[in-house]
Design a protein around this motif. Structure first.
Motif, PDB file in Angstrom:
ATOM      1  N   ASN A   1      52.727  34.678 118.974  1.00 30.88           N
ATOM      2  CA  ASN A   1      53.789  34.432 119.953  1.00 30.88           C
ATOM      3  C   ASN A   1      53.277  33.546 121.089  1.00 30.88           C
ATOM      4  OD1 ASN A   1      52.657  36.087 122.103  1.00 30.88           O
ATOM      5  ND2 ASN A   1      53.410  37.887 121.026  1.00 30.88           N
TER       6      ASN A   1
ATOM      7  N   GLU B   1      61.830  33.515 123.212  1.00 30.22           N
ATOM      8  CA  GLU B   1      62.399  33.088 121.934  1.00 30.22           C
ATOM      9  C   GLU B   1      61.859  31.732 121.511  1.00 30.22           C
ATOM     10  OE1 GLU B   1      66.657  33.442 121.503  1.00 30.22           O
ATOM     11  OE2 GLU B   1      66.738  34.918 123.125  1.00 30.22           O
ATOM     12  N   GLU B   2      61.715  31.562 120.196  1.00 27.93           N
ATOM     13  CA  GLU B   2      61.206  30.306 119.653  1.00 27.93           C
ATOM     14  C   GLU B   2      62.128  29.157 120.034  1.00 27.93           C
ATOM     15  OE1 GLU B   2      59.906  28.389 115.326  1.00 27.93           O
ATOM     16  OE2 GLU B   2      60.453  30.516 115.486  1.00 27.93           O
TER      17      GLU B   2
ATOM     18  N   SER C   1      58.190  28.140 125.016  1.00 27.20           N
ATOM     19  CA  SER C   1      58.004  27.937 123.581  1.00 27.20           C
ATOM     20  C   SER C   1      58.396  26.534 123.141  1.00 27.20           C
ATOM     21  CB  SER C   1      58.821  28.969 122.796  1.00 27.20           C
ATOM     22  OG  SER C   1      58.622  28.840 121.429  1.00 27.20           O
TER      23      SER C   1
END
Length: 359
Positions: A196, A306-307, A312
């Motif tokens: 992550n 979140e991706e 990210s």
């Protein structure tokens, strides 16, 4: 070099010499495999192709000449990562590095100066000194005290090679010195694609610490905890955190911790630790948190970023891809070679060369 590559590829495949010999077409003996690995004999081109297929590695990996050896490997892994896991990771990394170093050589774009030379230290007096060093590095690089949008971009700008790739499940990343034939050594930091973004950012800051702090020179301060302290201070400057969270709180809500972790792009556990280090939360309050509501935070990230969103969206290596596209534009490599290096279909590469067709 070929012998080392063959032995590593065999280890990552989990094959004995005999098992490999039996799976190669055209067939060879286990004795021949032994001689190949000892660099006492080279296989024919047909056997070389057969070895590549049997081991699931590219010919470039087996015969590439950019990487002589990976030295001083530092692993980010779980305690149950196996020797085969490590061999798989090394195989993947060498394959990526062969392309990376080849494209640098084609473009003659090897970084030269050591960006950390003026900052490097080998003695740490206290944890406070680590915070001070992190602040000094930010000042030297004119980063201010705001959250860093991309640790990856920052390290790439400083000449470090950062590779993000698929690694065995039990390995989160690694860092090492890369020995090269007839060229100066270089360094690489590898992060697992499945990790992550909160952990990626902290691991990258931890690796930055290793390049600035050679050792603590102080038996009361252990090296790895010192690297973590520097990483936390670098990612979360005390002045900025105090302005956001206030000073000397009796406690902090779950909502506030989630807000802060999203602000700095770090894990909730790292956020709690930094709140204690800065003095916003007491040691007792943080110990209570890890015994109660935060007891799983070291293994399971609450409300992960979140991706493709927030940090990210920016935390991915870009330099290698830029070099490949530049070499392609200057017609120094073919579209086929670019497709192989970037892991993209040839039709995608050709479309990006000529642009979309008009209808």
């Amino acid at each position: 070099m070929f012998g080392q590559r063959l032995r590593l590829a065999r280890r990552q495949a989990g094959l004995s010499m005999q098992a490999l010999a039996e799976s190669v077409n055209p067939s060879v003996s286990a004795q021949a495999i032994s001689k190949y690995e000892a660099d006492k004999m080279m296989p024919s081109s047909g056997v070389l192709v057969g070895l590549s297929k049997a081991l699931g590695v590219s010919l470039d990996f087996l015969v590439g000449g950019q990487v002589s050896a990976l030295q001083s490997l530092e692993w980010r892994k779980t305690s149950n990562a196996s020797a085969q896991d490590r061999a798989k990771a090394e195989t993947v990394v060498i394959g990526k590095l062969e392309d990376y170093l080849a494209i640098e050589e084609i473009l003659d774009s090897n970084p030269s100066d050591d960006p950390f030379a003026e900052l490097r230290i080998n003695h740490v007096e206290s944890d406070v000194a680590l915070d001070k060093k992190a602040r000094e590095v930010r000042e030297k690089w004119q980063l201010g005290i705001d959250p860093i949008p991309s640790m990856t971009a920052l390290l790439e700008d400083k000449g470090l090679k950062v590779i993000e790739t698929d690694l065995p499940e039990r390995i989160n990343g690694m860092a090492c010195h890369v020995e090269r034939a007839n060229r100066p050594p270089t360094e690489v930091i590898v992060v697992a694609r499945q990790t992550n973004v909160e952990r990626k950012r902290f691991n990258l800051a931890h690796e930055l610490a290793h390049r600035i702090i050679d050792g603590t020179g102080n038996p009361s301060i252990r090296l790895e905890p010192a690297m973590n302290r520097f990483a936390g201070a670098f990612l979360i400057p005390a002045e900025h955190l105090t302005a956001l969270a206030g000073e000397h709180q009796r406690g902090v809500t779950y909502h506030e911790i989630m807000r802060l972790k999203q602000t700095y792009g770090v894990s909730a556990a790292a956020m709690l630790m930094r709140l204690r280090q800065v003095g916003i939360l007491s040691e007792a309050a943080v110990e209570y948190a890890f015994k109660t509501y935060a007891r799983k935070w070291r293994t399971v990230e609450p409300e992960p970023i979140e991706e493709g969103k927030g940090f990210s969206a920016f935390e991915a290596p870009q330099r290698f891809q830029r070099l490949v596209w530049r070499a392609l534009g200057e017609e120094l490599i073919s579209p086929v070679r670019a497709a192989q290096m970037l892991g993209l279909p040839l039709n995608i590469i050709e479309r990006e060369i000529r642009g979309p067709r008009e209808h």
